[in-house]
Design a protein around this motif. Structure first.
Motif, PDB file in Angstrom:
ATOM      1  N   GLY A   1       0.807  -1.210   0.000  1.00 19.15           N
ATOM      2  CA  GLY A   1       0.000   0.000   0.000  1.00 19.15           C
ATOM      3  C   GLY A   1       0.841   1.261   0.000  1.00 19.15           C
ATOM      4  N   VAL A   2       0.155   2.411  -0.073  1.00 18.33           N
ATOM      5  CA  VAL A   2       0.774   3.739  -0.044  1.00 18.33           C
ATOM      6  C   VAL A   2       0.063   4.569   1.016  1.00 18.33           C
ATOM      7  N   THR A   3       0.822   5.358   1.760  1.00 15.46           N
ATOM      8  CA  THR A   3       0.243   6.242   2.770  1.00 15.46           C
ATOM      9  C   THR A   3       1.170   7.429   3.000  1.00 15.46           C
ATOM     10  N   ASN A   4       0.646   8.466   3.654  1.00 19.64           N
ATOM     11  CA  ASN A   4       1.504   9.586   4.049  1.00 19.64           C
ATOM     12  C   ASN A   4       1.751   9.577   5.558  1.00 19.64           C
ATOM     13  N   ASP A   5       1.210   8.585   6.264  1.00 19.72           N
ATOM     14  CA  ASP A   5       1.439   8.446   7.706  1.00 19.72           C
ATOM     15  C   ASP A   5       1.557   6.951   8.008  1.00 19.72           C
TER      16      ASP A   5
END
Length: 82
Positions: free
Chosen positions: A22-26
């Motif tokens: 996945g991708v996240t900023n946190d």
């Protein structure tokens, strides 16, 4: 957005039979969300109890992070486990 980073990550379940990318900023918050959703049949990570972080990379732009996520999703399981 100075200082904002994006993460591509791979998590697995306790028996290490399932991988999720996945991708996240946190990253810390996202892993906590995966943990809290364990057993939730409406999400992939919840259904398969994927909350153990195996790997992550940091990016300064979302476009690069999404591109890398797509690249990793195209890998074989064996390559993801290396």
């Amino acid at each position: 957005m100075k200082g904002l980073h994006f993460f591509v990550y791979i998590v697995t379940n306790p028996t290490k039979t399932v991988l999720y990318t996945g991708v996240t900023n946190d990253l810390a918050d996202r892993i906590q969300q995966h943990y809290q959703n364990r057993g939730n049949k409406t999400t992939f990570t919840g259904r398969y109890h994927c909350y153990n972080l195996l790997y992550y990379e940091t990016f300064s732009g979302i476009e690069q992070a999404i591109s890398r996520e797509k690249e990793i999703k195209g890998w074989t399981r064996a390559k993801k486990e290396c």
